[in-house]
Scaffold this active site. Structure first.
Site, PDB file in Angstrom:
ATOM      1  CG  ASP A 259      -1.855  -1.151   1.038  1.00 16.20           C
ATOM      2  OD1 ASP A 259      -2.193  -1.590  -0.156  1.00 16.20           O
ATOM      3  OD2 ASP A 259      -2.569  -1.714   2.150  1.00 16.20           O
ATOM      4  CE1 TYR A 266      -1.840   5.885   8.146  1.00 21.40           C
ATOM      5  CE2 TYR A 266      -0.809   4.087   7.281  1.00 21.40           C
ATOM      6  CZ  TYR A 266      -2.025   4.783   7.573  1.00 21.40           C
ATOM      7  OH  TYR A 266      -3.147   4.069   7.646  1.00 21.40           O
TER       8      TYR A 266
END
Length: 323
Positions: A259, A266
């Site tokens: 991903d 993040y």
């Protein structure tokens, strides 16, 4: 006669406090090419929400209700299935009052704690995201829906040590006269936040985060609302709430290696890789995952947290259920 098969799955449907009795699960698949768990004939559940569907920023604010509800009201609103200590009731009231508001370029977003009566709409969102991200056949939608529903019901027992947040988006549209008017508010995303050991899952994904550390998981954004900063603000709302509810400053989350969009988000938000699964987990039909960590600011003032927007959006980050 249909063949009955029992297979292990990676769904994590357990918690440290478990008031619900588990029912046996038996497989009688309609097609054996993709064996999967199905329900025992004595298990019945509501499927009204299980239908499949295709479906510049300013500083955020957290506000409380003008009238603080009494302890009994807070206790009744979020049924935990157990007696709470005075400290837990105070935390429950704080969760009930939590609001995170963010003005977006295309509208506005409000994040708050999911209420028991909102489980159905949250299950629908999580199910759609999970089925899409795992490329499961349409025939498994109702089954996944059942597991997600049971998981959310069980996790209610972990409140106030863990909680599910839901984000509502209200867009803007121009009228014929050139004026802007608000659209109806609708559910756009959800995320789960664990504050301490008592709220942690009994079987967390690997690499395993510290049990007593705050943990963010099961983030999902509705397909029609992606690339609007919904995921970014769900993450920021989680950090704000953790700053208010926990004295621990190290926050953990998982991100699948494949991903790239969530990983970039993040990383931009300040999370760093702590550990990554060995490649050998692929032999067990599991996805490799990064365990990531970020140290929050000591201040509880939301304006001091980084709330810059992000163009990156993603389908879901179902850490607890994904293999």
């Amino acid at each position: 006669m249909a063949t009955t098969i029992s297979v292990p799955v990676s769904l994590n449907l357990s918690s440290d406090s478990q008031p619900y009795k588990r029912l046996p699960l038996i497989l009688s698949p309609p097609f054996l090419q993709h064996p999967f768990l199905s329900l025992h004939k004595s298990c019945y559940f509501s499927s009204r929400f299980c239908s499949s569907s295709n479906g510049s920023s300013s500083s955020p604010t957290t506000t409380a209700e003008t009238e603080t509800p009494c302890a009994s009201t807070a206790y009744d609103s979020y049924k935990t299935g157990r007696f709470l200590s005075n400290e837990e009731i105070e935390k429950l009231k704080a969760l009930q009052d939590f609001r995170y508001y963010q003005q977006l370029e295309t509208g506005s977003m409000l994040v708050r704690v999911m209420k028991p009566e909102e489980i159905d709409i949250t299950v629908k969102l999580l199910t759609e995201s999970f089925v899409e991200s795992m490329s499961l056949p349409v025939g498994y939608v109702s089954l996944v829906c059942y597991f997600v529903q049971q998981y959310l019901i069980e996790r209610q027992a972990a409140i106030p040590h863990a909680v599910t947040l839901i984000g509502f988006y209200k867009g803007k549209q121009e009228t014929k006269g050139g004026e802007e008017e608000d659209d109806l508010e609708e559910l756009a995303g959800t995320v789960e936040v664990c504050f301490d050991k008592r709220g942690a899952s009994a079987s967390p994904p690997t690499p395993t985060p510290p049990k007593n550390a705050p943990y963010i998981c099961n983030m999902a954004v509705k397909q029609s609302h992606r690339r609007r900063g919904i995921g970014w603000n769900l993450l920021k709302a989680s950090e704000v709430l953790i700053s208010e509810m926990s004295s621990m400053r190290d926050v953990y989350l998982h991100c699948r290696v494949i991903d790239s969009a969530p990983f970039n988000m993040y990383t931009k938000a300040g999370y760093n890789i702590v550990k990554t699964n060995s490649i050998w987990v692929l032999l067990m039909l599991q996805m490799r995952k990064h365990l990531m960590c970020k140290k929050l600011l000591v201040s509880k003032n939301p304006s001091e947290l980084d709330t810059s927007g992000s163009d990156m959006e993603f389908s879901s980050q179902m850490d607890t259920w994904k293999s």
